[in-house]
Design a protein around this motif. Structure first.
Motif, PDB file in Angstrom:
ATOM      1  N   LEU A 120      36.522 -56.779  -1.189  1.00 44.67           N
ATOM      2  CA  LEU A 120      35.706 -55.598  -0.937  1.00 44.67           C
ATOM      3  C   LEU A 120      34.268 -56.011  -0.630  1.00 44.67           C
ATOM      4  CD1 LEU A 120      35.509 -52.523  -0.806  1.00 44.67           C
ATOM      5  CD2 LEU A 120      35.144 -52.514  -3.275  1.00 44.67           C
ATOM      6  N   GLY A 121      33.758 -56.991  -1.380  1.00 42.58           N
ATOM      7  CA  GLY A 121      32.409 -57.502  -1.124  1.00 42.58           C
ATOM      8  C   GLY A 121      32.296 -58.092   0.277  1.00 42.58           C
ATOM      9  N   LYS A 122      33.334 -58.813   0.720  1.00 40.31           N
ATOM     10  CA  LYS A 122      33.342 -59.375   2.084  1.00 40.31           C
ATOM     11  C   LYS A 122      33.274 -58.269   3.117  1.00 40.31           C
ATOM     12  CE  LYS A 122      35.989 -63.558   1.048  1.00 40.31           C
ATOM     13  NZ  LYS A 122      37.287 -64.231   1.187  1.00 40.31           N
ATOM     14  N   GLN A 123      33.998 -57.175   2.869  1.00 35.93           N
ATOM     15  CA  GLN A 123      33.949 -56.034   3.792  1.00 35.93           C
ATOM     16  C   GLN A 123      32.536 -55.450   3.856  1.00 35.93           C
ATOM     17  OE1 GLN A 123      37.311 -53.788   1.928  1.00 35.93           O
ATOM     18  NE2 GLN A 123      37.864 -53.414   4.066  1.00 35.93           N
ATOM     19  N   PRO A 177      27.226 -45.978  -2.626  1.00 38.75           N
ATOM     20  CA  PRO A 177      26.616 -45.947  -3.960  1.00 38.75           C
ATOM     21  C   PRO A 177      26.452 -47.360  -4.525  1.00 38.75           C
ATOM     22  CG  PRO A 177      28.939 -45.393  -4.124  1.00 38.75           C
ATOM     23  CD  PRO A 177      28.631 -45.552  -2.661  1.00 38.75           C
ATOM     24  N   LEU A 178      25.484 -48.094  -4.000  1.00 36.03           N
ATOM     25  CA  LEU A 178      25.256 -49.479  -4.423  1.00 36.03           C
ATOM     26  C   LEU A 178      23.981 -49.574  -5.240  1.00 36.03           C
ATOM     27  CD1 LEU A 178      25.886 -51.286  -1.001  1.00 36.03           C
ATOM     28  CD2 LEU A 178      27.531 -50.882  -2.824  1.00 36.03           C
ATOM     29  N   GLN A 179      24.040 -50.393  -6.291  1.00 30.91           N
ATOM     30  CA  GLN A 179      22.819 -50.674  -7.033  1.00 30.91           C
ATOM     31  C   GLN A 179      21.926 -51.537  -6.151  1.00 30.91           C
ATOM     32  OE1 GLN A 179      24.212 -52.661 -10.532  1.00 30.91           O
ATOM     33  NE2 GLN A 179      24.735 -50.756 -11.582  1.00 30.91           N
ATOM     34  N   GLU A 180      20.632 -51.472  -6.395  1.00 27.47           N
ATOM     35  CA  GLU A 180      19.663 -52.207  -5.584  1.00 27.47           C
ATOM     36  C   GLU A 180      19.962 -53.703  -5.560  1.00 27.47           C
ATOM     37  OE1 GLU A 180      16.661 -52.573  -2.918  1.00 27.47           O
ATOM     38  OE2 GLU A 180      17.463 -50.705  -3.718  1.00 27.47           O
ATOM     39  N   ARG A 181      20.320 -54.256  -6.708  1.00 21.78           N
ATOM     40  CA  ARG A 181      20.592 -55.702  -6.790  1.00 21.78           C
ATOM     41  C   ARG A 181      21.782 -56.088  -5.899  1.00 21.78           C
ATOM     42  NH1 ARG A 181      22.390 -59.060 -12.097  1.00 21.78           N
ATOM     43  NH2 ARG A 181      22.067 -61.120 -11.225  1.00 21.78           N
ATOM     44  N   LEU A 182      22.826 -55.266  -5.906  1.00 23.27           N
ATOM     45  CA  LEU A 182      23.999 -55.524  -5.078  1.00 23.27           C
ATOM     46  C   LEU A 182      23.652 -55.376  -3.595  1.00 23.27           C
ATOM     47  CD1 LEU A 182      26.989 -56.074  -4.616  1.00 23.27           C
ATOM     48  CD2 LEU A 182      27.451 -53.662  -5.136  1.00 23.27           C
ATOM     49  N   TYR A 183      22.898 -54.337  -3.275  1.00 21.15           N
ATOM     50  CA  TYR A 183      22.483 -54.125  -1.883  1.00 21.15           C
ATOM     51  C   TYR A 183      21.704 -55.333  -1.362  1.00 21.15           C
ATOM     52  CZ  TYR A 183      20.041 -52.164   2.158  1.00 21.15           C
ATOM     53  OH  TYR A 183      19.544 -51.960   3.408  1.00 21.15           O
ATOM     54  N   GLU A 184      20.762 -55.803  -2.153  1.00 21.12           N
ATOM     55  CA  GLU A 184      19.948 -56.958  -1.738  1.00 21.12           C
ATOM     56  C   GLU A 184      20.794 -58.224  -1.610  1.00 21.12           C
ATOM     57  OE1 GLU A 184      16.932 -56.914  -0.557  1.00 21.12           O
ATOM     58  OE2 GLU A 184      16.826 -54.757  -0.932  1.00 21.12           O
ATOM     59  N   ALA A 185      21.764 -58.394  -2.502  1.00 14.30           N
ATOM     60  CA  ALA A 185      22.649 -59.564  -2.426  1.00 14.30           C
ATOM     61  C   ALA A 185      23.488 -59.522  -1.148  1.00 14.30           C
ATOM     62  CB  ALA A 185      23.555 -59.618  -3.652  1.00 14.30           C
ATOM     63  N   PHE A 218      28.834 -64.321  -5.067  1.00 11.47           N
ATOM     64  CA  PHE A 218      27.887 -63.629  -5.946  1.00 11.47           C
ATOM     65  C   PHE A 218      28.012 -62.114  -5.758  1.00 11.47           C
ATOM     66  CE2 PHE A 218      23.502 -62.020  -6.794  1.00 11.47           C
ATOM     67  CZ  PHE A 218      23.529 -62.203  -8.173  1.00 11.47           C
ATOM     68  N   VAL A 219      28.165 -61.681  -4.502  1.00 12.23           N
ATOM     69  CA  VAL A 219      28.372 -60.256  -4.223  1.00 12.23           C
ATOM     70  C   VAL A 219      29.643 -59.786  -4.938  1.00 12.23           C
ATOM     71  CG1 VAL A 219      28.986 -58.601  -2.412  1.00 12.23           C
ATOM     72  CG2 VAL A 219      27.100 -60.206  -2.048  1.00 12.23           C
ATOM     73  N   GLY A 220      30.714 -60.598  -4.852  1.00 10.93           N
ATOM     74  CA  GLY A 220      31.961 -60.255  -5.536  1.00 10.93           C
ATOM     75  C   GLY A 220      31.774 -60.112  -7.037  1.00 10.93           C
ATOM     76  N   LYS A 221      30.950 -60.979  -7.617  1.00 16.40           N
ATOM     77  CA  LYS A 221      30.662 -60.909  -9.057  1.00 16.40           C
ATOM     78  C   LYS A 221      29.909 -59.612  -9.378  1.00 16.40           C
ATOM     79  CE  LYS A 221      28.365 -63.457 -12.755  1.00 16.40           C
ATOM     80  NZ  LYS A 221      27.544 -64.607 -13.096  1.00 16.40           N
ATOM     81  N   LEU A 222      28.927 -59.267  -8.539  1.00 14.21           N
ATOM     82  CA  LEU A 222      28.161 -58.037  -8.764  1.00 14.21           C
ATOM     83  C   LEU A 222      29.022 -56.783  -8.555  1.00 14.21           C
ATOM     84  CD1 LEU A 222      24.753 -58.888  -7.041  1.00 14.21           C
ATOM     85  CD2 LEU A 222      25.285 -58.899  -9.482  1.00 14.21           C
TER      86      LEU A 222
END
Length: 183
Positions: free
Chosen positions: A37-40, A53-61, A80-84
């Motif tokens: 999903l993160g790759k998408q 609906p993404l948190q700021e940290r995830l959006y920036e990553a 890292f995106v996958g972890k977040l």
């Protein structure tokens, strides 16, 4: 003798194998699903990302992964995106991605219908009669003139020598007229 009998209630916190937590395999499958999903998300445009609906940290990553050019650096950033993604509302995100994909398929299908109709209008005089019967509000004279011009253009393009660029102005104008009629 087995202490777990079939009469035990299903809501006791244990699965069908008697375990009280997900297996390692199940956890691994869920982590891989979040990574996919993160790759998408990394493939999406910034405009689409802002609608999720993404948190700021995830959006920036995700944005950093999009800007990363080295293969290994990008791979690490995607992990890292996958972890977040563990903290993200994955079901909501998947639902929105499905809506976008479905809408895209519907738009493509509509465009193909219009292209087929355009080709029918260029090759069959009765196609315009049927179109006008289905759409009495259509400007018949305008459609006739656009079809006539597109047919002339098509005939001129057929006579071109190899390497010469075909004209498509009226061909496109007919498509736009049909698109306006459908909306």
């Amino acid at each position: 003798m087995n202490s777990h009998t079939e009469e035990e209630p299903a809501g006791d916190g244990y699965d069908e194998n008697g375990y009280d937590r997900p297996s390692k395999s199940q956890i691994k499958r869920e982590m891989h699903a979040l990574l996919d999903l993160g790759k998408q998300l990394v493939e999406l445009s910034p405009e689409r990302l802002k609608q999720l609906p993404l948190q700021e940290r995830l959006y920036e990553a995700i944005r950093l992964a999009q800007r990363t050019t080295s293969r290994e650096g990008r791979r690490r950033q995607i992990h890292f995106v996958g972890k977040l993604m563990r903290e993200a509302p994955a079901d909501e995100i998947r639902a929105q991605l499905d809506v976008w994909a479905r809408g895209s398929r519907e738009e493509t299908a509509a465009m193909h219908r219009l292209e087929t109709l355009r080709d029918r209008l260029l090759s069959d005089d009765d196609a315009l009669t049927r179109l006008l019967a289905d759409h009495p509000e259509a400007e018949a004279q305008h459609l006739r003139s656009v079809i006539r011009a597109a047919r002339k253009e098509q005939a001129a393009n057929a006579a071109l020598l190899p390497g010469q660029e075909p004209q498509k102005k009226h061909y496109r104008a007919l498509f736009q007229a049909l698109k306006a009629l459908e909306s």
